[in-house]
Motif scaffolding. Structure first.
Motif, PDB file in Angstrom:
ATOM      1  N   VAL A 207       0.827  -1.202   0.000  1.00  0.00           N
ATOM      2  CA  VAL A 207       0.000   0.000   0.000  1.00  0.00           C
ATOM      3  C   VAL A 207       0.866   1.259   0.000  1.00  0.00           C
ATOM      4  N   PHE A 208       2.182   1.090   0.141  1.00  0.00           N
ATOM      5  CA  PHE A 208       3.080   2.237   0.195  1.00  0.00           C
ATOM      6  C   PHE A 208       3.807   2.478  -1.130  1.00  0.00           C
ATOM      7  N   ILE A 209       3.272   1.950  -2.232  1.00  0.00           N
ATOM      8  CA  ILE A 209       3.898   2.149  -3.536  1.00  0.00           C
ATOM      9  C   ILE A 209       4.061   3.641  -3.815  1.00  0.00           C
ATOM     10  N   LYS A 210       5.235   4.000  -4.340  1.00  0.00           N
ATOM     11  CA  LYS A 210       5.621   5.363  -4.723  1.00  0.00           C
ATOM     12  C   LYS A 210       5.921   6.258  -3.524  1.00  0.00           C
ATOM     13  N   ILE A 289      12.805  -7.889   1.862  1.00  0.00           N
ATOM     14  CA  ILE A 289      12.593  -7.027   0.702  1.00  0.00           C
ATOM     15  C   ILE A 289      13.839  -7.020  -0.169  1.00  0.00           C
ATOM     16  N   TYR A 290      13.615  -6.822  -1.460  1.00  0.00           N
ATOM     17  CA  TYR A 290      14.737  -6.676  -2.392  1.00  0.00           C
ATOM     18  C   TYR A 290      15.013  -5.193  -2.581  1.00  0.00           C
ATOM     19  N   ILE A 291      16.287  -4.821  -2.523  1.00  0.00           N
ATOM     20  CA  ILE A 291      16.709  -3.438  -2.683  1.00  0.00           C
ATOM     21  C   ILE A 291      17.338  -3.296  -4.064  1.00  0.00           C
ATOM     22  N   THR A 312      12.406   4.424  -2.239  1.00  0.00           N
ATOM     23  CA  THR A 312      11.044   4.540  -2.738  1.00  0.00           C
ATOM     24  C   THR A 312      10.470   3.153  -2.967  1.00  0.00           C
ATOM     25  N   VAL A 313       9.306   2.891  -2.400  1.00  0.00           N
ATOM     26  CA  VAL A 313       8.680   1.573  -2.508  1.00  0.00           C
ATOM     27  C   VAL A 313       8.094   1.398  -3.907  1.00  0.00           C
ATOM     28  N   ALA A 314       8.352   0.245  -4.506  1.00  0.00           N
ATOM     29  CA  ALA A 314       7.853  -0.045  -5.853  1.00  0.00           C
ATOM     30  C   ALA A 314       7.475  -1.517  -5.931  1.00  0.00           C
ATOM     31  N   GLU A 315       6.694  -1.859  -6.944  1.00  0.00           N
ATOM     32  CA  GLU A 315       6.367  -3.254  -7.246  1.00  0.00           C
ATOM     33  C   GLU A 315       6.897  -3.568  -8.634  1.00  0.00           C
TER      34      GLU A 315
END
Length: 661
Positions: A207-210, A289-291, A312-315
């Motif tokens: 839910v924290f994308i972008k 998580i992958y960085i 920055t969180v992304a999918e």
């Protein structure tokens, strides 16, 4: 000369004067007071504060003083639902006084966080310089401020246009000043990797994308962050956050929060749980998580600890990651003696991916053949980017190029229909002249081991060439004592076999493979519902795994005790779903080539291929979610030490893989 200097000085002094600066006019700012914070779905319900605070008040949330809630001493827990923040707003002029002449709408924003309510909760009307309002927000963490501003409000867009009830927008004034004011800081707990990854609203994506997120805290910035588990009895509750680098690659690295809290399966809304975990908790903690660093992370090694991690969180292909990252190193284990390099990695053993995690129920189902296919399989999602283990997988025996048009793009396929009519087809409505139909049929048959490739393990060659990933067959269901997968015991049928022919309690789909293991010799015959066994049927020796694929109309097996048996036989009949998962080993073991030929003119290569295909393997690696792929889950070993081999009869392991201990 002195007289001239004195006269000049007097003249300059006479020319100096002071002018009072003009008082600024008009709107300058807003005073923003928070008058209440409640949950959006339960008006009037106070937000809970962290366990460390509530413990000081007898573990009773209602006893925590209002003035302490949301402070640095007593932050709110991270809300998983909408939050309503009530505000009292006063317009301020340039002198710092109240500006009673201001009349008009003001808009809201929140940092960090998102506006989630309708347009009516995104603005308030000020009359004579004062007004009240309530803003609905979500995704709050750390120190949060509500901003009030004299500018147009934030709109929602979709499909190239504005969406939402426009009737709830204010009448836009002819002029805006863009004056701004903000509330005092409202303190929520700091985010963790689980915060970023934990699903909400039935979605697999974060839910924290972008949003830019920071996890952890440097020692100079205050006390190290500790875990605030929902269950105070969680063994990790109150422990210091430990961010561990579990692996690196050419584009980034993987991080796991070693002390993350347990996540009960029933606490994740929308989860598709076919077989519950024995302890009631998800196998993973959504804590990895992958960085994505765009290049190799110089100065980092597997086993290092970090203080902080931000980005920055992304999918990407349904895998949550951070991009444009920054981090601070806590401990570089390569500066220690070699025997200590894995001292932290040894504390996070890989979780075995088995049938229960793949989504098996007590009865075989079409989707079982692709491990974790269900988009609501949060068992697998909880392990995304974590180290996992596959046990006794089999490599492909066939690589088939299904790319008939040469565009290096393989069509997707999905299960369509329900019950007996469910089958693998186009994910969308299939046009009569679908140009991808031949390719899709090839991909389906090869990937699933059906049709032309029934009874074998096939990998699509274009996918392997382009992405390095290929299908492997997972461990068969059966007794753990024989090295098989017993994670869903209700799928294994127990049969007491005496001198009268008996059958298992359930029939199986046609074409299914099954394994039979008995502690006494028995005779077996396969057939329809009315099949029976007699002394002339096939002999299955005691304590031997017997594998058989049902033919034609066969749906079950009849068993009877063999004449040499000394007692009735206790048999286990286990359907083998032949589940597939993907593997990617090109970077980890470049010398191991699965796309080989047993008839290679080079005798050494031919032998290597025979050894590879006769063996089974244990594999450790990071679990990656690739939504468009089939299978959707991919395991990436770090190096050749992440693989070991059980050689085939009379053979050795293929080089450079070592035998499993």
């Amino acid at each position: 000369m002195k007289r001239l200097f004195l006269l000049s000085t007097l003249a300059l002094a006479a020319g100096c004067y002071t002018k009072e600066s003009e008082a600024p006019t008009g709107l300058s700012s807003f005073r923003v007071e928070v008058t209440g914070i409640t949950t959006g779905d339960s008006p009037g319900t106070l937000l809970p504060v962290v366990n460390a605070c509530v413990a000081k008040y007898g573990n009773d949330q209602t006893r925590v003083p209002l003035e302490l809630r949301g402070t640095a001493e007593c932050p709110y827990t991270l809300p998983r639902t909408d939050v309503d923040i009530a505000l009292a707003i006063t317009a301020i002029d340039g002198t710092g006084g109240e500006m009673t002449s201001f009349n008009g709408p003001v808009s809201f924003r929140v940092i960090p966080g998102d506006l989630t309510g309708d347009y009516g909760t995104r603005w308030a009307q000020l009359t004579n310089g004062k007004g009240t309002g309530s803003v609905r927000v979500a995704h709050l963490y750390g120190e949060t401020h509500v901003w009030v501003q004299d500018q147009d409000l934030e709109l929602d867009y979709a499909d190239g246009g504005v969406v939402g009830d426009l009737a709830k927008l204010p009448v836009e004034p002819s002029q805006r000043t863009y004056a701004t004011g903000l509330s005092h800081g409202i303190r929520f707990e700091e985010p963790s990797l689980s915060t970023i990854n934990l699903p909400e609203g039935g979605s697999e994506t974060s839910v924290f994308i972008k949003q830019f997120m920071r996890v952890g805290r440097n020692p100079e910035a205050g006390e190290p962050l500790t875990q605030n588990c929902a269950d105070p009895a969680d063994p990790n509750n109150g422990k210091q956050m430990m961010l561990l680098v579990t692996g690196t690659d050419s584009s980034g690295f993987y991080v796991t929060d070693m002390t993350a809290c347990r996540v009960p399966e029933k606490s994740v809304a929308g989860a598709n749980v076919q077989t519950a975990e024995p302890d009631g908790f998800n196998p993973g903690r959504f804590n990895s998580i992958y960085i994505y660093n765009y290049s190799f992370p110089e100065g980092l090694d597997s086993g290092d600890l970090l203080w902080t991690l931000s980005g920055t969180v992304a999918e990407f292909t349904n895998t949550t990651q951070m991009s444009f990252p920054a981090w601070t190193l806590r401990e570089n284990v390569r500066l220690l003696p070699q025997e200590q390099w894995n001292k932290y990695l040894d504390q996070v053993p890989p979780v075995e991916v088995n049938g229960r995690l793949c989504g098996y129920s007590s009865s075989p189902y079409l989707d079982d053949i692709l491990c974790g296919y269900s988009y609501k399989n949060y068992k697998m999602e909880s392990l995304e980017s974590s180290l996992v283990k596959l046990r006794r997988v089999k490599f492909p025996k066939v690589f088939r190029n299904c790319d008939a048009n040469g565009n290096n793009d393989m069509p997707m396929f999905c299960p369509v229909g329900s019950s007996a009519s469910r089958s693998w087809q186009n994910c969308f409505e299939e046009p009569p002249d679908d140009p991808d139909l031949p390719e899709r049929k090839c991909v389906i048959d090869c990937t699933l081991g059906i049709g032309e490739y029934a009874g074998t393990i096939c990998a699509e060659k274009t996918t392997y060439t382009s992405f390095g990933q290929f299908v492997v067959e997972m461990n068969a269901t059966g007794p753990a004592s024989l090295g098989m997968d017993e994670s869903v015991p209700n799928r294994i049928m127990s049969v007491n076999v005496g001198t009268t022919s008996v059958k298992p309690s359930k029939t199986l789909p046609q074409g299914y493979r099954l394994n039979i293991i008995c502690d006494q010799p028995v005779r077996a015959r396969f057939g329809g519902d009315n099949v029976t066994a007699d002394p002339t049927a096939t002999l299955i020796p005691a304590n031997t795994r017997y594998e058989y694929t049902l033919q034609g109309s066969e749906v079950t097996v009849a068993l009877v005790r063999d004449a040499t048996a000394t007692a009735n036989a206790a048999c286990k009949v286990a359907p083998d779903t032949r589940s597939r998962i993907s593997l990617q080993i090109k970077d980890a073991v470049p010398d191991l080539n699965p796309d080989c030929s047993e008839t290679d003119p080079d005798a050494a290569k031919a032998l290597q291929c025979k050894q590879l295909r006769a063996a089974t393997f244990d594999v450790v690696g990071h679990l990656k979610h690739v939504g468009p792929a089939r299978p959707r889950w991919n395991v990436l070993p770090r190096d050749q030490d992440d693989l070991c081999c059980y050689p085939g009869p009379g053979m050795e392991c293929p080089k450079p893989i070592k035998p499993c201990p």
